[in-house]
Design a protein around this motif. Structure first.
Motif, PDB file in Angstrom:
ATOM      1  N   ILE A   6       0.198   6.559 -13.815  1.00 28.86           N
ATOM      2  CA  ILE A   6       1.394   6.248 -13.988  1.00 28.86           C
ATOM      3  C   ILE A   6       1.343   7.450 -15.027  1.00 28.86           C
ATOM      4  N   SER A   7       2.641   8.143 -15.610  1.00 32.67           N
ATOM      5  CA  SER A   7       2.464   8.758 -16.774  1.00 32.67           C
ATOM      6  C   SER A   7       3.143   8.120 -17.784  1.00 32.67           C
ATOM      7  N   ALA A   8       3.514   8.941 -19.187  1.00 33.81           N
ATOM      8  CA  ALA A   8       4.151   8.345 -19.759  1.00 33.81           C
ATOM      9  C   ALA A   8       6.179   9.009 -19.343  1.00 33.81           C
ATOM     10  N   PHE A   9       5.942   9.469 -19.109  1.00 39.12           N
ATOM     11  CA  PHE A   9       7.134  10.466 -18.230  1.00 39.12           C
ATOM     12  C   PHE A   9       7.753   9.239 -17.490  1.00 39.12           C
ATOM     13  N   TYR A  10       6.520   8.856 -16.695  1.00 34.77           N
ATOM     14  CA  TYR A  10       7.190   7.506 -15.554  1.00 34.77           C
ATOM     15  C   TYR A  10       7.935   6.786 -16.307  1.00 34.77           C
ATOM     16  N   LEU A  11       7.101   5.938 -17.125  1.00 35.09           N
ATOM     17  CA  LEU A  11       7.578   4.887 -18.203  1.00 35.09           C
ATOM     18  C   LEU A  11       8.891   5.319 -18.675  1.00 35.09           C
ATOM     19  N   ARG A  12       9.428   5.951 -19.383  1.00 37.73           N
ATOM     20  CA  ARG A  12      10.384   6.226 -19.811  1.00 37.73           C
ATOM     21  C   ARG A  12      11.721   7.014 -19.156  1.00 37.73           C
ATOM     22  N   GLN A  13      11.151   6.926 -17.702  1.00 44.48           N
ATOM     23  CA  GLN A  13      12.221   6.725 -16.982  1.00 44.48           C
ATOM     24  C   GLN A  13      12.941   6.543 -16.149  1.00 44.48           C
ATOM     25  N   LEU A  14      11.225   5.134 -16.405  1.00 48.17           N
ATOM     26  CA  LEU A  14      11.325   3.881 -15.341  1.00 48.17           C
ATOM     27  C   LEU A  14      13.000   2.590 -16.880  1.00 48.17           C
ATOM     28  N   ARG A  15      12.053   3.144 -18.059  1.00 49.92           N
ATOM     29  CA  ARG A  15      13.177   2.078 -18.553  1.00 49.92           C
ATOM     30  C   ARG A  15      14.508   2.745 -18.894  1.00 49.92           C
ATOM     31  N   GLU A  16      14.680   3.684 -18.846  1.00 48.11           N
ATOM     32  CA  GLU A  16      15.909   4.499 -18.969  1.00 48.11           C
ATOM     33  C   GLU A  16      17.254   4.011 -17.643  1.00 48.11           C
ATOM     34  N   HIS A  17      16.068   4.219 -16.425  1.00 49.67           N
ATOM     35  CA  HIS A  17      16.809   4.216 -15.411  1.00 49.67           C
ATOM     36  C   HIS A  17      17.030   3.015 -14.088  1.00 49.67           C
ATOM     37  N   TYR A  18      15.652   2.226 -15.021  1.00 44.05           N
ATOM     38  CA  TYR A  18      15.301   1.139 -13.809  1.00 44.05           C
ATOM     39  C   TYR A  18      15.137  -0.572 -15.123  1.00 44.05           C
TER      40      TYR A  18
ATOM     41  N   LYS B  73       0.699  -1.101  -0.178  1.00 43.92           N
ATOM     42  CA  LYS B  73      -0.207   0.048   0.182  1.00 43.92           C
ATOM     43  C   LYS B  73       1.004   0.886  -0.192  1.00 43.92           C
ATOM     44  N   TRP B  74       1.840   1.588   1.057  1.00 44.27           N
ATOM     45  CA  TRP B  74       2.549   2.139   0.561  1.00 44.27           C
ATOM     46  C   TRP B  74       4.118   2.641  -0.368  1.00 44.27           C
ATOM     47  N   THR B  75       3.972   1.984  -0.445  1.00 42.89           N
ATOM     48  CA  THR B  75       4.220   1.050  -2.129  1.00 42.89           C
ATOM     49  C   THR B  75       3.994   2.209  -3.197  1.00 42.89           C
ATOM     50  N   GLN B  76       2.433   1.511  -3.395  1.00 42.27           N
ATOM     51  CA  GLN B  76       1.922   1.635  -4.949  1.00 42.27           C
ATOM     52  C   GLN B  76       1.284   3.422  -4.381  1.00 42.27           C
ATOM     53  N   ALA B  77       1.127   3.563  -3.445  1.00 42.73           N
ATOM     54  CA  ALA B  77       1.002   5.443  -2.853  1.00 42.73           C
ATOM     55  C   ALA B  77       2.126   6.291  -3.682  1.00 42.73           C
ATOM     56  N   ILE B  78       3.190   5.798  -3.428  1.00 41.49           N
ATOM     57  CA  ILE B  78       4.494   6.909  -4.127  1.00 41.49           C
ATOM     58  C   ILE B  78       4.543   7.087  -5.690  1.00 41.49           C
ATOM     59  N   LEU B  79       3.186   6.245  -6.288  1.00 48.73           N
ATOM     60  CA  LEU B  79       3.054   6.646  -7.634  1.00 48.73           C
ATOM     61  C   LEU B  79       3.152   7.435  -8.362  1.00 48.73           C
ATOM     62  N   PRO B  80       1.642   8.291  -7.818  1.00 45.62           N
ATOM     63  CA  PRO B  80       1.754  10.119  -8.165  1.00 45.62           C
ATOM     64  C   PRO B  80       2.822  10.852  -7.983  1.00 45.62           C
ATOM     65  N   LYS B  81       3.217  10.624  -7.367  1.00 39.98           N
ATOM     66  CA  LYS B  81       4.103  11.348  -6.334  1.00 39.98           C
ATOM     67  C   LYS B  81       5.638  11.563  -7.974  1.00 39.98           C
ATOM     68  N   LEU B  82       5.765  10.131  -8.561  1.00 38.49           N
ATOM     69  CA  LEU B  82       6.250  10.633  -9.456  1.00 38.49           C
ATOM     70  C   LEU B  82       6.151   9.937 -10.832  1.00 38.49           C
ATOM     71  N   LYS B  83       5.117  11.142 -10.885  1.00 40.05           N
ATOM     72  CA  LYS B  83       4.621  10.785 -12.662  1.00 40.05           C
ATOM     73  C   LYS B  83       5.801  12.016 -13.153  1.00 40.05           C
ATOM     74  N   SER B  84       6.557  12.835 -12.989  1.00 42.35           N
ATOM     75  CA  SER B  84       7.101  13.446 -13.466  1.00 42.35           C
ATOM     76  C   SER B  84       8.269  14.110 -12.873  1.00 42.35           C
ATOM     77  N   THR B  85       8.987  12.753 -11.860  1.00 39.21           N
ATOM     78  CA  THR B  85       9.741  13.334 -11.128  1.00 39.21           C
ATOM     79  C   THR B  85      11.071  12.375 -12.186  1.00 39.21           C
ATOM     80  N   ASP B  86      12.746  12.843 -11.959  1.00 38.36           N
ATOM     81  CA  ASP B  86      13.749  12.385 -12.661  1.00 38.36           C
ATOM     82  C   ASP B  86      14.300  10.747 -12.154  1.00 38.36           C
ATOM     83  N   LEU B  87      14.023  10.094 -12.408  1.00 43.24           N
ATOM     84  CA  LEU B  87      13.949   8.836 -11.240  1.00 43.24           C
ATOM     85  C   LEU B  87      15.420   8.756 -11.441  1.00 43.24           C
ATOM     86  N   GLY B  88      16.638   9.072 -12.113  1.00 44.15           N
ATOM     87  CA  GLY B  88      17.685   9.266 -12.412  1.00 44.15           C
ATOM     88  C   GLY B  88      18.031   9.829 -11.051  1.00 44.15           C
TER      89      GLY B  88
END
Length: 199
Positions: free
Chosen positions: A106-118, A19-34
């Protein structure tokens, strides 16, 4: 002489952790995951760094878990596609709901960041999407054979799906110029496709 790293046993992940890990997703929509650190992730979840380290050793492990949980929720689509083709109207509307719920927060930006960094977390998504494409192809063939879909090229349908599923959902430049978010675009895409296919 440097200190030896100590391998600690991690706690088993519970529904509470999910629950608390899934709750972070809205906060990562425009975050540089790297640029994120474990400290940053802990702060975003309002957890202490020590709490996060009880469950996750690395950021890679965190994002793999985050992805795996979301994909497990999405796995119900298989039952919808596998159910009787005569319930087609119910199937595709339920399928749209399942897929849009999966894209929630989940945003397209988040998915692209995930693909690039993880890449290990992205691989889970990619495998899931490739499986989805295979299931959709069987679904189209069955619908056409049972004369519930218009007789169109299944190869063309899958090629269109392939572009949408594997490329467009990570194209954040498309979503920058669109007022719709990923969830809404998936809903529109699936609706238009199935309404066009129905006889």
């Amino acid at each position: 002489m440097g200190r030896k790293s100590i391998v600690k046993n991690r706690k088993e992940k519970t529904k509470k952790v999910e629950k608390w890990t899934q709750a972070i997703l809205p906060k990562l929509k425009s975050t540089d995951l790297g640029t994120l650190t474990i400290d940053d992730l802990a702060s975003l979840m309002n957890k202490s760094k020590s709490t996060v380290y009880q469950y996750f050793t690395t950021k890679e492990e965190f994002f793999e878990y985050l992805t795996q949980v979301r994909l497990e929720h999405l796995s119900s689509y298989k039952a919808e596609i596998a159910s009787e083709i005569l319930q087609l109207d119910y199937q595709y509307k339920a399928l749209i709901q399942i897929l849009t719920e999966g894209a929630k927060d989940i945003s397209a930006f988040y998915l692209r960041q995930l693909r690039e960094h993880y890449p290990s977390a992205w691989k889970l998504i990619e495998d899931f999407l490739l499986e989805l494409l295979k299931d959709l192809e069987k679904f189209y063939i069955s619908g056409i054979e049972n004369e519930l879909f218009n007789a169109v090229s299944t190869k063309l349908l899958i090629k269109i799906d392939e572009y949408f599923i594997l490329q467009l959902i990570t194209d954040d430049s498309f979503f920058d110029t669109s007022t719709k978010d990923l969830e809404a675009v998936i809903r529109d895409y699936m609706f238009l496709k199935f309404e066009g296919l129905m006889k």
